[in-house]
Write a protein that holds these residues in place. Structure first.
Motif, short mmCIF file in Angstrom:
data_model
loop_
_atom_site.label_atom_id
_atom_site.label_comp_id
_atom_site.label_asym_id
_atom_site.label_seq_id
_atom_site.Cartn_x
_atom_site.Cartn_y
_atom_site.Cartn_z
N PHE A 77 0.83 -1.20 0.00
CA PHE A 77 0.00 0.00 0.00
C PHE A 77 0.86 1.25 0.00
CE2 PHE A 77 -1.60 3.38 2.76
CZ PHE A 77 -2.60 3.86 1.93
N ASP A 78 1.88 1.25 0.85
CA ASP A 78 2.74 2.41 0.97
C ASP A 78 3.43 2.70 -0.36
OD1 ASP A 78 4.31 4.40 1.94
OD2 ASP A 78 5.40 3.19 3.40
N GLY A 112 0.08 2.27 -3.38
CA GLY A 112 -1.26 2.80 -3.19
C GLY A 112 -2.35 1.80 -3.47
N ARG A 154 0.86 3.66 6.27
CA ARG A 154 2.19 3.60 5.68
C ARG A 154 3.11 2.83 6.59
NH1 ARG A 154 3.12 6.59 1.32
NH2 ARG A 154 1.41 7.94 0.70
N HIS A 160 2.92 7.54 -3.92
CA HIS A 160 3.39 6.19 -3.65
C HIS A 160 4.65 5.94 -4.45
CE1 HIS A 160 -0.17 5.44 -1.32
NE2 HIS A 160 -0.84 6.08 -2.25
N ARG A 190 5.51 3.65 -7.74
CA ARG A 190 4.76 3.77 -8.98
C ARG A 190 5.67 4.30 -10.07
NH1 ARG A 190 -1.31 6.00 -7.78
NH2 ARG A 190 -2.00 4.16 -6.65
N VAL A 205 -4.07 9.09 -8.16
CA VAL A 205 -3.10 8.91 -7.09
C VAL A 205 -3.73 9.26 -5.75
CG1 VAL A 205 -0.85 9.63 -6.23
CG2 VAL A 205 -1.25 9.45 -8.67
N PRO A 220 -6.87 6.58 -3.55
CA PRO A 220 -6.64 5.53 -2.56
C PRO A 220 -6.25 6.08 -1.20
CG PRO A 220 -5.06 5.38 -4.36
CD PRO A 220 -6.05 6.40 -4.73
N VAL A 221 -5.56 7.22 -1.20
CA VAL A 221 -5.13 7.77 0.07
C VAL A 221 -6.33 8.22 0.88
CG1 VAL A 221 -3.68 9.48 1.17
CG2 VAL A 221 -3.01 8.52 -1.02
N GLU A 273 -6.13 5.26 6.34
CA GLU A 273 -4.71 5.52 6.57
C GLU A 273 -4.56 6.52 7.70
OE1 GLU A 273 -0.83 7.22 4.22
OE2 GLU A 273 -2.82 7.65 3.51
#
Lengths: 205, 448
Positions: free
Chosen positions: A147-148, A151, A162, A172, A175, B16, B19-20, B25
């Motif tokens: 994920f970190d 993403g 994270r 991220h 990528r 981008v 998802p955050v 999170e």
């Protein structure tokens, strides 16, 4: 390519090209069981290793089955790959569209012993995959890393934060469209603001 | 904000951002139980299986205290930070917070040619650099379809086993120091020194060797290597026996380690724990036996196990492993094949130095190999080897070019650090130090 050891899958693919069955039969018992159980699953023998390709909606059920019925006691690793520059990669017999991301799960059966690798194609716009941390606890930290770095959201993960980057980091880093950083330099003739290296992009450091 | 900063403004496309914002999170740190979810709390309490540990949790919340161990404390063996919730001296919850040594090595690997790759991976687990190089090289060779000559494989085995001894010796030294046994520390470092001297003679460096490379090893063993290795193998076993006398029957050491940091077989498997830690939980599992690589199947050795599941067991397993490594090294010494130390494949191997003086073609070949690198056929593979700490894996994706498209290292320490809550909860703070030492974390590999 010529001096790679010929593995059975390549021969099967050649037959495939010359008009033999459209979907070749998997050479491996486990892989064929997976293909029979999971709708739409594909397979590949990559450098002699068994790989199953499975859609995200079926991966959790498949993993419970592999753990409980086929003694895959250990989830060695969960990671991801961003195939942004490489949509034409080999996907074995997978019939679906290639996606930008893939979650890669490496499983280990200590009794036999054998390994299997699951590749889970994950959508670009909404990269989502169910969490495997309820199947194997070791997936917990590894999913946080995926994920970190990419993403990819692991649905149902208890603590998806994270892990390597700081809490307030944007973007991220692994990528492919993540700018690896650029230092602004001033050239004598070009005026101010010219940037050496790759131009800054999303989440540029 | 200045002009310079403006030119680096971040434009984040929705793909981008989404998802955050859509995840929960939050902080990587440990929260009060009321501020986080039940599953996360259970993980921090080390509850992996469905066993009932709830009697541990009776302490009222206002009597507990959340403290930081590390990131800058010698007992954490690097920049590991553990947030620990304590009730008096008893550990209630543990949350490892890692990433302080993250240098983006996997991102760096995507910008390095395969020929440069082992320079990068060797810095991950800096106490066992040879195994990192071997794992990466095996992955590249599998994608290339290249088989290294027998001498190269035997040299690799020799170097990796010597590295296993030196890595276990530094573990022995530092964990002895954590228990206050300074003589043990001096002994461990003294033994390790002999091996590092041999590494320096062979590779030119004491660590970060870049010695094992795709296609073989960088150079043949130096003249007189048989004498050097025989000397190490003669001196080490009696000296290690002498050091063990300090600990084996030492009642303080026994009481500090026996029954401390327990990890059952089921927990170890569920948490992905490998290597000596898994073997100390009674699982006879060694990748050198299960999936032999580099010709390990030609050598006779045992896989030591222990069934106490505690720090004492990990000590016994590691000490027995040193003996097995000595055994393997002796066999390599007696049976070292003659021949090439790298594969004679012009695609992968540079021409010998003296050919460059004589031949223009050799010079061009050498130049092109080191500036452009060699191309690796498209594909993906996962190669795992038994490092001194456990399963060290390399997931490598090549796209047909001379650089890795993706290189991921599965480090055993990363897994072991996240297994710490299961071992530490319920124990005392002083035992936590011993437990961390027994997990033998190398933060360079955890954070990469």
């Amino acid at each position: 390519m010529s001096d790679r050891p010929t593995d059975p899958s390549e021969e099967i693919h050649e037959q495939d090209g010359s008009g033999a069955p459209a979907v070749p039969a998997p050479p491996d018992d486990l892989v064929s069981e997976i293909c029979a159980r999971v709708p739409g699953a594909g397979w590949e023998i990559s450098c002699g290793q068994s790989v199953a390709i499975c859609a995200p909606e079926h991966v959790e059920e498949l993993c419970f089955w592999l753990r409980d019925e086929r003694s895959f006691d250990m989830c060695v690793d969960v990671t991801a790959v961003d195939y942004l520059d490489h949509w034409d990669r080999s996907m074995g017999t997978w019939a679906g569209e290639p996606t930008r991301y893939e979650v890669v799960v490496n499983l280990l059966d200590l009794d036999t012993p054998r390994r299997i690798r699951l590749r889970v194609p994950v959508d670009e716009d909404e990269p989502r995959c169910p969490t495997l941390s309820y199947v194997w606890a070791s997936a917990d930290a590894a999913e946080r890393e995926a994920f970190d770095m990419y993403g990819i959201v692991f649905d149902g993960h208890p603590n998806l934060t994270r892990i390597l980057m700081p809490d307030d980091w944007e973007g991220h880093p692994l990528r492919k469209d993540y700018a690896i950083g650029a230092i602004p330099v001033t050239f004598k003739e070009g005026g101010e603001g010219q940037v050496a290296g790759r131009p800054p992009g999303p989440g540029g450091a | 904000m200045t002009q310079t900063h403006h030119s680096r403004a971040r434009v984040i496309p929705p793909s981008v951002l989404r998802p955050v914002t859509q995840t929960d999170e939050g902080s990587q740190e440990m929260m009060r139980p009321g501020e986080t979810n039940v599953v996360a709390v259970r993980r921090q309490r080390g509850i992996i299986t469905n066993a009932d540990f709830d009697e541990l949790l009776d302490a009222p919340e206002d009597e507990t205290m959340i403290i930081n161990m590390g990131p800058q404390h010698p007992s954490t063996h690097g920049v590991l930070r553990l947030m620990v919730e304590l009730d008096g001296e008893e550990v209630l919850r543990v949350q490892p917070v890692v990433g302080y040594l993250h240098t983006g090595m996997e991102k760096t690997a995507e910008d390095l040619m395969f020929i440069q790759g082992s320079t990068n991976v060797t810095r991950m687990d800096y106490l066992a650099p040879m195994t990192n190089e071997l794992c990466f090289s095996l992955a590249v060779e599998r994608l290339l379809g290249v088989e290294v000559p027998p001498r190269a494989a035997a040299i690799r085995v020799l170097m990796c086993e010597l590295n296993r001894i030196s890595s276990h010796m530094i573990w022995f030294a530092t964990s002895g120091m954590d228990l206050g046994a300074t003589t043990v520390m001096i002994h461990g470092l003294r033994e390790r020194e002999k091996i590092l001297n041999f590494f320096e003679k062979t590779t030119g460096l004491r660590m970060n060797h870049d010695y094992i490379r795709p296609g073989g090893v960088a150079a043949d063993l130096p003249d007189g290597w048989e004498r050097d290795v025989a000397d190490i193998l003669d001196v080490l076993p009696p000296r290690i026996a002498e050091s063990r006398e300090l600990l084996d029957d030492n009642p303080i050491f026994q009481r500090r380690t026996q029954g401390v940091g327990e990890l059952t077989r089921e927990e170890a498997l569920a948490l992905g724990v490998t290597g000596p830690m898994l073997r100390a939980s009674g699982v006879k599992w060694d990748l050198r036996k299960a999936f032999p690589y580099s010709g390990y199947d030609q050598y006779e050795f045992d896989v030591p196990t222990w069934d106490t599941c505690d720090v004492w067991g990990r000590y016994m397993v590691r000490m027995a492993e040193i003996g097995e490594s000595v055994r393997i090294c002796r066999q390599v010494l007696d049976s070292m094949p003659r021949g090439d130390y790298r594969v004679q494949d012009k695609k992968v191997t540079p021409p010998p130095r003296r050919r460059i003086d004589e031949s223009m073609e050799a010079l061009i070949h050498h130049f092109k190999l080191f500036t452009e690198g060699f191309k690796v056929p498209e594909g993906e593979t996962y190669v795992a080897i038994e490092s001194p700490r456990g399963e060290l894996g390399c997931y490598l994706v090549a796209d047909g070019g001379s650089k890795a498209y993706r290189q991921h290292t599965r480090g055993p320490c990363f897994v072991h650090v996240h297994a710490l809550p299961a071992m530490m909860v319920g124990g005392l703070v002083a035992d936590a130090i011993v437990t961390i030492a027994a997990a033998d974390p190398v933060l360079g590999e955890v954070d990469r």
